[in-house]
Design a protein around this motif. Structure first.
Motif, PDB file in Angstrom:
ATOM      1  N   ASN A 150       8.423  28.353  -6.431  1.00 43.30           N
ATOM      2  CA  ASN A 150       7.881  27.745  -5.218  1.00 43.30           C
ATOM      3  C   ASN A 150       7.904  26.226  -5.389  1.00 43.30           C
ATOM      4  N   VAL A 151       8.629  25.543  -4.533  1.00 44.76           N
ATOM      5  CA  VAL A 151       8.730  24.084  -4.611  1.00 44.76           C
ATOM      6  C   VAL A 151       7.888  23.467  -3.501  1.00 44.76           C
ATOM      7  N   GLU A 152       6.949  22.573  -3.886  1.00 47.46           N
ATOM      8  CA  GLU A 152       6.155  21.810  -2.923  1.00 47.46           C
ATOM      9  C   GLU A 152       6.677  20.377  -2.877  1.00 47.46           C
ATOM     10  N   SER A 153       6.460  19.723  -1.761  1.00 46.05           N
ATOM     11  CA  SER A 153       6.890  18.328  -1.636  1.00 46.05           C
ATOM     12  C   SER A 153       5.858  17.517  -0.861  1.00 46.05           C
ATOM     13  N   ARG A 154       5.918  16.203  -1.073  1.00 46.09           N
ATOM     14  CA  ARG A 154       5.121  15.266  -0.279  1.00 46.09           C
ATOM     15  C   ARG A 154       5.929  13.991  -0.129  1.00 46.09           C
ATOM     16  N   THR A 155       5.535  13.159   0.812  1.00 45.75           N
ATOM     17  CA  THR A 155       6.240  11.903   1.064  1.00 45.75           C
ATOM     18  C   THR A 155       5.360  10.731   0.647  1.00 45.75           C
ATOM     19  N   ALA A 156       5.922   9.847  -0.178  1.00 41.36           N
ATOM     20  CA  ALA A 156       5.237   8.607  -0.587  1.00 41.36           C
ATOM     21  C   ALA A 156       5.840   7.446   0.205  1.00 41.36           C
ATOM     22  N   THR A 157       5.004   6.718   0.940  1.00 39.21           N
ATOM     23  CA  THR A 157       5.469   5.597   1.769  1.00 39.21           C
ATOM     24  C   THR A 157       4.821   4.303   1.286  1.00 39.21           C
ATOM     25  N   GLU A 203       0.849  -1.194   0.000  1.00 38.87           N
ATOM     26  CA  GLU A 203       0.000   0.000   0.000  1.00 38.87           C
ATOM     27  C   GLU A 203       0.888   1.249   0.000  1.00 38.87           C
ATOM     28  N   THR A 204       0.610   2.185  -0.911  1.00 39.61           N
ATOM     29  CA  THR A 204       1.359   3.445  -0.978  1.00 39.61           C
ATOM     30  C   THR A 204       0.485   4.572  -0.456  1.00 39.61           C
ATOM     31  N   THR A 205       1.015   5.276   0.540  1.00 39.86           N
ATOM     32  CA  THR A 205       0.280   6.414   1.095  1.00 39.86           C
ATOM     33  C   THR A 205       1.059   7.696   0.815  1.00 39.86           C
ATOM     34  N   TYR A 206       0.339   8.806   0.731  1.00 36.31           N
ATOM     35  CA  TYR A 206       0.953  10.095   0.414  1.00 36.31           C
ATOM     36  C   TYR A 206       0.543  11.134   1.446  1.00 36.31           C
ATOM     37  N   THR A 207       1.522  11.958   1.830  1.00 31.26           N
ATOM     38  CA  THR A 207       1.177  13.126   2.643  1.00 31.26           C
ATOM     39  C   THR A 207       0.629  14.210   1.717  1.00 31.26           C
ATOM     40  N   GLU A 208       0.064  15.262   2.305  1.00 30.42           N
ATOM     41  CA  GLU A 208      -0.448  16.363   1.496  1.00 30.42           C
ATOM     42  C   GLU A 208       0.718  17.163   0.904  1.00 30.42           C
ATOM     43  N   TRP A 209       0.492  17.708  -0.290  1.00 27.22           N
ATOM     44  CA  TRP A 209       1.492  18.622  -0.853  1.00 27.22           C
ATOM     45  C   TRP A 209       1.616  19.839   0.056  1.00 27.22           C
ATOM     46  N   ALA A 210       2.861  20.248   0.341  1.00 33.82           N
ATOM     47  CA  ALA A 210       3.098  21.408   1.211  1.00 33.82           C
ATOM     48  C   ALA A 210       4.328  22.168   0.711  1.00 33.82           C
ATOM     49  N   THR A 247      10.445   4.874   1.460  1.00 36.41           N
ATOM     50  CA  THR A 247       9.913   6.221   1.694  1.00 36.41           C
ATOM     51  C   THR A 247      10.565   7.154   0.677  1.00 36.41           C
ATOM     52  N   THR A 248       9.777   7.838  -0.090  1.00 33.43           N
ATOM     53  CA  THR A 248      10.296   8.674  -1.175  1.00 33.43           C
ATOM     54  C   THR A 248       9.724  10.084  -1.081  1.00 33.43           C
ATOM     55  N   LYS A 249      10.617  11.087  -1.249  1.00 34.22           N
ATOM     56  CA  LYS A 249      10.171  12.480  -1.278  1.00 34.22           C
ATOM     57  C   LYS A 249       9.900  12.874  -2.724  1.00 34.22           C
ATOM     58  N   GLU A 250       8.714  13.381  -2.976  1.00 33.74           N
ATOM     59  CA  GLU A 250       8.347  13.833  -4.310  1.00 33.74           C
ATOM     60  C   GLU A 250       8.207  15.356  -4.305  1.00 33.74           C
ATOM     61  N   GLU A 251       8.607  15.992  -5.406  1.00 33.38           N
ATOM     62  CA  GLU A 251       8.570  17.450  -5.482  1.00 33.38           C
ATOM     63  C   GLU A 251       7.885  17.903  -6.760  1.00 33.38           C
ATOM     64  N   ARG A 252       7.362  19.134  -6.692  1.00 36.04           N
ATOM     65  CA  ARG A 252       6.805  19.761  -7.883  1.00 36.04           C
ATOM     66  C   ARG A 252       6.905  21.277  -7.725  1.00 36.04           C
TER      67      ARG A 252
END
Length: 341
Positions: free
Chosen positions: A80-87, A43-50, A102-107
């Motif tokens: 402005n760079v946002e990130s979230r964590t995919a676990t 199962e992959t969960t994501y935090t909110e973009w921040a 655990t992976t950090k994703e950016e946009r």
């Protein structure tokens, strides 16, 4: 007859079959869930973009592009760079769970512009240097650095501008009354304070060494322009009213009469230098005395032999012995400026 023994070997092959459900992916509560057979699922969960950080910032102005202590606006534009964590979590059918990755994703979510007011840092050695650096700067007080920082007044408009003020004196209080070659600083570092200002001789000499032109005026059209090498004329000469020098002027005007490339006898001492002599202020011209005092020139040169001012007027002097109030320097509110460029 020999008996033949026949060995019959019987080979029995058996196959082991593993059965598993087909893999599939589904979305559960907004999360991606991958099922892998019957034993576990991932199962992959994501935090909110921040908001994470500002990146690749560029500023459209730097301090070195603006003159020292002058205000300028700098606009800084950043991504402005946002990130979230995919676990990724592996969940087994027996209830055990383990984190696989655990992976950090950016946009990039846009840009931000920040405007700030800053001070320039560029320094020049003279007002002419300032004008060459930025020709749109107005007249006013500036810091220059001919050998160290000093506060001066720069005239950026008169006769092309770029003039560094070395002395300012007012008719109303009788002027400074000292020959320019004497060391007599007044309000040094505060060129617009009070009715008088004068650099020390050492600072005048420093500016003189960096310039080629000298101008005397009383903030009107009457003026004298010559080489800055004439600033200390008369130094080492007699300390009385007879200390005079023939000076070549590239431009000179008095009461509307304008001359170019003309030599006129000019007096160098002031009242303080010729105590008891009744000397007018330093650097003045008497049109009626051009032929005497060893000058050997023609009198009344302004109007080709015809008097221009009241007889024996000390034109361009502030400490006036003989005056003509129709000239710029002898008006009651006159201020005389001596400047180098």
């Amino acid at each position: 007859m020999k008996n033949k023994k026949t060995l019959l070997t019987l080979t029995i092959s058996s196959s082991l079959f593993a059965f598993a459900n087909s893999d599939f992916v589904t979305i559960v509560n907004g999360n991606s869930v991958t099922y892998l057979g019957d034993n576990f699922k991932e199962e992959t969960t994501y935090t909110e973009w921040a908001f994470d950080r500002s990146d690749n910032c560029n500023t459209d102005a730097v301090a070195s592009s603006y003159y020292y202590n002058t205000d300028f606006t700098a606009n800084t534009i950043c991504n402005n760079v946002e990130s979230r964590t995919a676990t990724v979590i592996r969940k087994y059918s027996g209830g055990k769970e383990e984190v696989i990755s655990t992976t950090k994703e950016e946009r990039i979510s846009g840009q931000t512009t920040t405007s700030t007011t800053a001070k320039g840092s560029h320094l020049e050695t003279t007002c002419k240097g300032i004008q060459s650096f930025n020709g749109s700067l107005p007249s006013g007080e500036y810091t220059i650095n001919p050998s160290s920082n000093m506060q001066v007044y720069c005239d950026m408009t008169t006769s092309g501008g770029g003039w560094t003020l070395v002395q300012r004196e007012a008719m109303a209080n009788g002027g400074i009354n000292e020959a320019l070659y004497t060391n007599y600083p007044v309000n040094e570092g505060q060129p617009l304070i009070g009715s008088q200002y004068r650099m020390s001789k050492s600072n005048m000499a420093l500016i003189k060494s960096l310039t080629t032109e000298m101008r005397v005026d009383c903030r009107g059209s009457d003026h004298l322009e010559t080489g800055s090498s004439n600033l200390f004329n008369g130094e080492g000469g007699s300390n009385d009213c007879y200390n005079n020098t023939n000076v070549f002027y590239t431009s000179a005007s008095l009461k509307g009469y304008h001359k170019t490339n003309i030599t006129m006898c000019t007096w160098n001492t002031g009242v303080g230098a010729g105590v008891g002599k009744g000397c007018a202020g330093a650097f003045h011209i008497d049109e009626a005395a051009q032929s005497g005092y060893g000058c050997g020139l023609s009198n009344f040169q302004w109007n080709n032999g015809t008097p221009t001012v009241r007889h024996s007027t000390d034109s361009f002097a502030i400490a006036v012995v003989s005056k003509d109030s129709t000239t710029d320097c002898h008006k009651s509110n006159a201020e005389r400026y001596i400047m180098l460029r």
